[in-house]
Design an enzyme around this catalytic site. Structure first.
Site, short mmCIF file in Angstrom:
data_model
loop_
_atom_site.label_atom_id
_atom_site.label_comp_id
_atom_site.label_asym_id
_atom_site.label_seq_id
_atom_site.Cartn_x
_atom_site.Cartn_y
_atom_site.Cartn_z
N CYS A 104 0.21 126.30 43.75
CA CYS A 104 -0.14 127.66 44.16
C CYS A 104 -0.59 128.45 42.93
O CYS A 104 -0.10 128.24 41.83
CB CYS A 104 1.00 128.42 44.82
SG CYS A 104 1.67 127.63 46.27
N ARG A 132 -5.04 124.89 41.58
CA ARG A 132 -3.60 124.82 41.75
C ARG A 132 -3.17 124.66 43.22
O ARG A 132 -2.00 124.47 43.53
CB ARG A 132 -2.93 126.08 41.20
CG ARG A 132 -3.23 126.36 39.75
CD ARG A 132 -2.54 127.63 39.30
NE ARG A 132 -1.11 127.48 39.40
CZ ARG A 132 -0.33 126.96 38.46
NH1 ARG A 132 -0.87 126.53 37.35
NH2 ARG A 132 0.96 126.88 38.63
N TRP A 177 -0.71 125.89 47.97
CA TRP A 177 -0.52 124.46 48.20
C TRP A 177 0.81 124.36 48.94
O TRP A 177 1.87 124.62 48.37
CB TRP A 177 -0.46 123.71 46.86
CG TRP A 177 -0.39 122.22 47.00
CD1 TRP A 177 -1.44 121.37 47.12
CD2 TRP A 177 0.79 121.41 47.04
NE1 TRP A 177 -1.00 120.08 47.23
CE2 TRP A 177 0.37 120.07 47.18
CE3 TRP A 177 2.16 121.67 46.97
CZ2 TRP A 177 1.26 119.00 47.26
CZ3 TRP A 177 3.05 120.61 47.04
CH2 TRP A 177 2.59 119.29 47.18
N ASN A 234 4.81 131.47 43.74
CA ASN A 234 4.51 130.08 43.40
C ASN A 234 5.83 129.42 43.03
O ASN A 234 6.48 129.84 42.08
CB ASN A 234 3.53 130.07 42.21
CG ASN A 234 3.43 128.71 41.53
OD1 ASN A 234 3.14 128.62 40.35
ND2 ASN A 234 3.65 127.64 42.26
N GLY A 235 6.24 128.43 43.83
CA GLY A 235 7.51 127.76 43.54
C GLY A 235 8.23 127.43 44.82
O GLY A 235 7.64 127.44 45.90
N GLU A 263 -5.40 103.46 35.99
CA GLU A 263 -6.07 104.76 35.95
C GLU A 263 -7.36 104.73 36.78
O GLU A 263 -7.66 105.68 37.51
CB GLU A 263 -6.34 105.15 34.48
CG GLU A 263 -7.11 106.43 34.24
CD GLU A 263 -6.48 107.68 34.81
OE1 GLU A 263 -5.33 107.64 35.28
OE2 GLU A 263 -7.15 108.72 34.83
N LYS A 309 -8.07 107.13 40.00
CA LYS A 309 -9.24 108.02 40.10
C LYS A 309 -9.96 107.81 41.42
O LYS A 309 -10.35 108.75 42.08
CB LYS A 309 -10.24 107.77 38.96
CG LYS A 309 -9.90 108.26 37.59
CD LYS A 309 -9.86 109.76 37.41
CE LYS A 309 -8.51 110.31 37.74
NZ LYS A 309 -7.53 110.39 36.73
N GLU A 317 -7.82 109.10 44.54
CA GLU A 317 -7.58 110.53 44.70
C GLU A 317 -8.83 111.32 45.08
O GLU A 317 -8.73 112.31 45.77
CB GLU A 317 -6.87 111.14 43.48
CG GLU A 317 -7.64 111.13 42.21
CD GLU A 317 -6.83 111.65 41.03
OE1 GLU A 317 -5.93 112.47 41.22
OE2 GLU A 317 -7.12 111.22 39.90
N HIS A 370 0.07 86.23 41.96
CA HIS A 370 1.43 86.32 42.53
C HIS A 370 1.45 87.17 43.80
O HIS A 370 2.51 87.64 44.20
CB HIS A 370 2.39 86.89 41.48
CG HIS A 370 2.50 86.02 40.27
ND1 HIS A 370 3.16 84.82 40.28
CD2 HIS A 370 1.98 86.16 39.02
CE1 HIS A 370 3.06 84.26 39.07
NE2 HIS A 370 2.34 85.05 38.30
N LYS A 416 -3.74 120.60 40.99
CA LYS A 416 -3.85 120.21 39.58
C LYS A 416 -2.51 120.20 38.87
O LYS A 416 -2.25 119.35 38.04
CB LYS A 416 -4.80 121.19 38.89
CG LYS A 416 -5.10 120.88 37.44
CD LYS A 416 -6.10 119.76 37.34
CE LYS A 416 -6.34 119.33 35.91
NZ LYS A 416 -6.84 117.94 35.87
C1 F6R Z 1 -4.58 112.41 38.31
C2 F6R Z 1 -3.86 113.59 37.91
C3 F6R Z 1 -2.38 113.60 38.10
C4 F6R Z 1 -1.71 114.21 36.87
C5 F6R Z 1 -0.19 114.34 37.11
C6 F6R Z 1 0.51 114.86 35.87
O1 F6R Z 1 -5.95 112.54 38.08
O2 F6R Z 1 -4.42 114.55 37.46
O3 F6R Z 1 -1.90 112.34 38.37
O4 F6R Z 1 -1.97 113.39 35.77
O5 F6R Z 1 0.02 115.22 38.17
O6 F6R Z 1 0.03 116.12 35.50
P1 F6R Z 1 0.26 116.69 34.06
O7 F6R Z 1 -0.47 115.83 33.11
O8 F6R Z 1 -0.29 118.07 34.12
O9 F6R Z 1 1.73 116.66 33.80
#
Ligand code: F6R
Length: 613
Positions: free
Chosen positions: A2, A27, A73, A99-100, A486, A490, A493, A509, A608
């Site tokens: 949020c 957010r 969110w 937010n929380g 990774e 990507k 998501e 395996h 994010k």
């Molecule tokens: C993936 C992504 C998330 C963040 C995770 C940790 O693209 O962005 O998996 O890496 O939520 O976030 P931070 O790095 O802000 O602690």
């Protein structure tokens, strides 16, 4: 999660808040709302994005010089118009954004219902605003005092802002566990979850600490108080260095693409002044301060979530390989709940782009209590994690706005490589000539990425061929195993294609059973490491009719014979290959998502900054 924004000053608050919310949409973006005071309270809120809210405000909202806004969110209650913030108290006096999470909202709600309160939404926030109202009425006190009393009854995390219909000259805010910053302009105040909503108006900002509240009165100085004991706190006014350009798209279609292309710069900025290859030095004040702790550490524990956890996995190889220190990499969310054995001889490195991830923050607090030295690797200056750690090193990637992390990942790997090199050198466990070779090579990495980014034609072409696949497998070994994870993250998501990352040797395996002509397999196979073994893994996939997309070192003709498609990356030392092999995987997922018509910068269900457990 949020985003919250508020304004009190001489401008029309509506466009200021809407633009601010747009900047904070990373957010959360499932609903949005705004409340302003203009001879009375006006609220507009709806399910959907800030753009949807804007249509409502164009119709319904008048000009006002005070207001608060929210982009959501969902945690409690699904995204709909009623659950959208702001929420107003039963009497119509108080209006709040949050937010929380208020963890004990259920019991408070029950008590309030017994006292005659009614609730329209399913949110914990509506409970909070009515609690404040109830306290204010029963204590017959000011809004600030009522807020303080109410917050002492609440368990959970919050960044909140409250306005009263009876006072168009005041916003009261409070923070615990979620970020909140107050921007101080000429005769005006801004509040926000981060500084981007007010960057174009002021660079002076006060970051509230946990358990602090602020009373913002028109024409008066900012008053910061302790929520626990009402003590007055002298606010420290930061001068922000961020510029507006860094938070805009700059001609790219998406923030994610811009951020992929920014990587030569973000890695250079991260290495600048720290990596001095000609002098044979790595200079990092934060590490220098705790050098002895690192050198004598019985173990390094790296904690993080998602992409940051993947950067931690790359660092495991770097620290063990170069500095010969045992490393454990832990999901922060698991670490914090499994009673881990931690001693004063452990160094914990917390990796986080946002510096606000709730699980990482909680894991840090736990490790700190047990006496470990905590080192932070964060991107957001002044973030909660940066403040909670004993020392740290920032990644200078600049604001990362696309929800899928790209430039933050490579900057994290760059910082972690610098630390590993510094400690390895201090310990004397690296051959001097190899140490110098590593420094020179790391210095050259941004140039290599720059050349690789000159054309993305091959990744675009391959994306077109596989955009309709339902599953993807990503395989890598050694340093490139985390890159496989990774790459898969990507893809899932932003394009919503199921993808799994695996150590290449583990394929036989289990996952090998999945392989048929419909299964694209991305194999990360640069020269070095267990190259020959990865070549065998490719053959195993081909023998089962899988489609192989291989990421190879330039000029590799061997894999080109077997794989269906290859994408070349420049040659580098094995230790730094993740910094190069990651790039085509970012582009692949980006192009596939665009071709599928997905919202690249704001993928569904994600946010994010994950400030809830
Ligand atoms: C993936 C992504 C998330 C963040 C995770 C940790 O693209 O962005 O998996 O890496 O939520 O976030 P931070 O790095 O802000 O602690």
């Amino acid at each position: 999660m949020c985003g919250i924004v508020g304004y009190l000053g001489n401008k029309n608050a509506v466009p200021v808040i809407l633009k601010g919310l747009k900047r904070l949409e990373y957010r959360g973006y499932d609903s949005a709302g705004i409340a302003v005071l203009n001879g009375g309270l006006q609220v507009a809120k709806c399910k959907g994005k800030v753009a949807d809210l804007k249509k409502l405000t164009d119709k319904d909202l008048h000009e006002a010089t005070i207001g608060i806004g929210h982009t959501r969110w969902a945690t409690h209650g699904k995204p709909n118009d009623v659950n959208a913030h702001p929420h107003t108290s039963n009497s119509g006096d108080l209006t709040l954004i949050h937010n929380g999470i208020i963890e004990n909202y259920d019991s408070i709600k029950e008590a309030l219902i017994k006292r005659g309160y009614r609730f329209d939404s399913e949110t914990d926030t509506e409970v909070l605003v009515n609690l404040i109202e109830d306290v204010q009425k029963s204590e017959n006190t000011t809004l600030a005092k009522a807020l303080q009393i109410a917050l002492n009854q609440v368990i959970g995390a919050y960044a909140i802002a409250v306005i009263s219909s009876n006072n168009p000259n005041q916003i009261v805010v409070a923070k615990k566990g979620s970020p909140l910053v107050v921007g101080i302009g000429e005769g005006e105040y801004f509040i926000a979850s981060d500084a981007t909503p007010f960057l174009e108006f002021t660079k002076s900002a006060v970051y509230l600490e946990d358990d602090e509240m602020a009373v913002i009165n028109r024409g008066e100085d900012l008053e910061v108080l302790s929520i626990k004991d009402n003590r007055t706190i002298d606010p420290y006014v930061h001068q922000l260095e961020m510029d507006l350009e860094s938070i805009e798209k700059g001609g790219y279609d998406h923030f994610m693409l811009k951020e992929i292309y920014e990587q030569p710069k973000s890695i250079r900025d991260t290495l600048r002044g720290r990596l001095l290859p000609n002098e044979g030095l790595v200079k990092m004040d934060g590490v220098y301060q705790f050098q002895e702790k690192f050198v004598t550490a019985q173990r390094i524990i790296i904690i993080g979530c998602g992409t940051s956890w993947h950067a931690g996995l790359v660092a495991e190889y770097l620290f063990e390989d170069l500095a010969r220190i045992p490393v454990e990499v832990e999901y922060a969310s698991e670490f914090r709940y499994r009673n881990p054995v931690i001693t004063e001889k452990d160094v914990v490195i917390a990796v986080s782009q946002s510096g606000e991830t709730a699980d990482t923050l909680a894991a840090i607090k736990l490790a700190k209590e047990k006496g470990a030295t905590i080192f932070g690797v964060c991107n957001v200056v002044g973030s909660s994690i940066a403040r909670e750690t004993h020392a740290g090193a920032y990644t200078h990637a600049g604001p990362e706005i696309g929800v899928a992390s790209t430039k933050a990942f490579t900057a994290q790997v760059a910082v972690l490589a610098l630390i590993a090199l510094k400690i390895a050198h201090k310990k004397g466990v690296l051959k001097e000539s190899y140490y110098h070779q590593l420094l020179a090579e790391l210095d050259d990495i941004p140039n290599k990425i720059e050349r690789m980014l000159e054309s993305d034609a091959q990744s675009k072409y391959i994306s077109g061929l596989f955009k309709d696949a339902r599953n993807f497998l990503y395989l890598g070994r050694g340093y490139n195993f985390p890159v496989a994870l990774e790459g898969a993250l990507k893809l899932k998501e932003i394009s919503y294609i199921h993808a799994e990352g695996y150590p290449a040797a583990e394929m036989k395996h289990g996952p090998i059973a999945l392989i048929d002509e419909d299964m694209p397999v991305v194999v990360i196979a640069p020269k070095g490491g267990q190259y020959e073994k990865v070549v065998s893994n490719i053959q195993e996939v081909k023998a089962r009719n899988g489609k192989v997309i291989a990421i190879v070192s330039e000029g590799d003709s061997e894999i080109a014979k077997t794989a269906d498609h290859v994408i070349e990356v420049e040659d580098t030392l094995e230790e730094f290959s993740p910094l190069l092999t990651t790039i085509p995987l970012q582009l692949l997922s980006y192009h596939i998502a665009v071709m599928r018509g997905a919202n690249v910068d704001q993928p569904r269900n994600l946010a994010k900054s994950v400030t809830v457990e």
